[in-house]
Design an enzyme around this catalytic site. Structure first.
Site, PDB file in Angstrom:
ATOM      1  CG  HIS A   1       6.847  -4.543  -6.155  1.00 40.82           C
ATOM      2  ND1 HIS A   1       6.881  -3.227  -6.557  1.00 40.82           N
ATOM      3  CD2 HIS A   1       5.698  -5.075  -6.661  1.00 40.82           C
ATOM      4  CE1 HIS A   1       5.804  -2.976  -7.293  1.00 40.82           C
ATOM      5  NE2 HIS A   1       5.075  -4.075  -7.373  1.00 40.82           N
TER       6      HIS A   1
ATOM      7  CG  ASP B   1       0.110  -1.497  -3.205  1.00 43.67           C
ATOM      8  OD1 ASP B   1      -0.337  -2.234  -4.105  1.00 43.67           O
ATOM      9  OD2 ASP B   1       1.124  -0.788  -3.363  1.00 43.67           O
TER      10      ASP B   1
END
Length: 339
Positions: free
Chosen positions: A185, A255
């Site tokens: 992230h 992703d």
């Protein structure tokens, strides 16, 4: 009807803005994804899902969500019970293999009941990553275990439970996120393990479950295969490892492109992901300018990617005859707190 483009998009809030409606109608994403910011009560969720599909003129357009259990669970009480994380299923499996696998199947089937109630089509589960000691906690307790055997068997059971309820499973994060020492992230991790080690440990659950219909990539560099590019944008990783060695020929979804692990602007990210061999570009955070950048370099879904998408869609809606009360009662014999 406009041709669907090779992307899955989120939205900003609990209902679509006029700007979003116009954008989706013009760009026609193949599917959508919901996060916690997008859900509040049952009718609101169903209305949001319906409005997404209405924008693009596809009543069957897939809508995804991350509903694992534990800390990654977008639907919370009263929308759905709080469920145990993958690690709790793994602990049960270590004591009793049959009980662990049955509980994993039941939980998958319960997720399918919950998602179907809100007209959601796909769960980004099972997590097939196999963490090593010291790795980033971004996976952590989401994993079923720290060895390929338990991860493979519980992942198979969870996926089977979802499909028994007519929900599309998306295994993640292919070819493996468990060795990453950074949270994708925020930054891009590099894994320096040898190819032999990766084959025995990280790749193995994905190889065993390569027949599943869909998978999500890892934003991780595997230096033994491609020292420059993360799997998501690496043609070598996708072709040589995911497609050839692991043997996965299902729908390959990136992703989230809004994660910080991927470099470059959003048009560049989208182009790189598709050029590497992913079938679909995923963008989750609902930021309009970022979605527009993704859409600017995303093409129509066609060829092999379209066929894979059609195969994945065939799973959706094909439910068994199981009764929800029976499944909940049986699951409660393993995990009493989530009845």
């Amino acid at each position: 009807m406009t041709e669907s483009k090779s992307m899955i998009l989120g939205c900003a809030g609990k209902s679509l803005t006029r700007e979003e409606i116009s954008f989706y109608r013009g760009e026609c994403p193949w599917g959508f994804i919901l996060f916690a910011r997008n859900v509040s009560e049952p009718e609101q969720i169903r209305d949001l899902v319906a409005s997404m599909r209405d924008c693009i003129g596809r009543p069957d357009a897939p809508v995804f969500i991350d509903q694992e259990g534990g800390r990654v669970q977008r639907l919370r009480p009263p929308l759905a019970p709080d469920y145990p994380a993958g690690a709790a299923l793994g602990a049960l499996w270590r004591d009793d293999h049959d009980a662990g696998e049955r509980a994993a199947w039941l939980l998958g089937r319960l997720h399918a009941f919950d998602l179907s109630r809100y007209d959601l089509s796909s769960d980004c589960l099972p997590v097939l990553d196999v963490p090593i000691e010291g790795a980033s906690d971004v996976i952590g307790g989401r994993a079923y275990g720290k060895e390929p055997e338990s991860v493979s068997r519980l992942g198979r059971a969870a996926a089977s439970g979802l499909m028994a309820g007519g929900v599309l499973p998306v295994m993640k994060h292919i070819p493996g996120h468990g060795r990453a020492f950074a949270d994708t992230h925020f930054e891009l991790p590099t894994v320096d393990a040898s190819l032999d080690t990766l084959r025995r440990h990280d790749f193995e659950p994905f190889r065993r479950l390569a027949d599943l219909p869909a998978a999500m990539t890892a934003h991780v560099i595997f230096s033994a295969v491609d020292p420059k590019n993360p799997a998501t944008t690496s043609g070598r990783v996708i072709e040589e490892v995911i497609r050839r060695e692991i043997g996965f020929d299902g729908l390959l979804i990136s992703d989230d492109t809004s994660m910080k692990a991927l470099s470059g602007d959003f048009p560049t990210k989208a182009a790189s992901i598709l050029a590497a061999g992913c079938d679909l570009v995923l963008h989750c955070n609902g930021v309009f300018e970022e979605m527009a950048g993704i859409a600017s370099r995303t093409k129509g879904l066609e060829g092999k990617a379209l066929k894979r998408a059609e195969r994945a869609m065939a799973v959706i809606g094909k439910r068994d005859e199981a009764k929800e009360t029976d499944i909940r009662e049986e699951f409660a014999t393993y995990f009493e707190a989530v009845v």
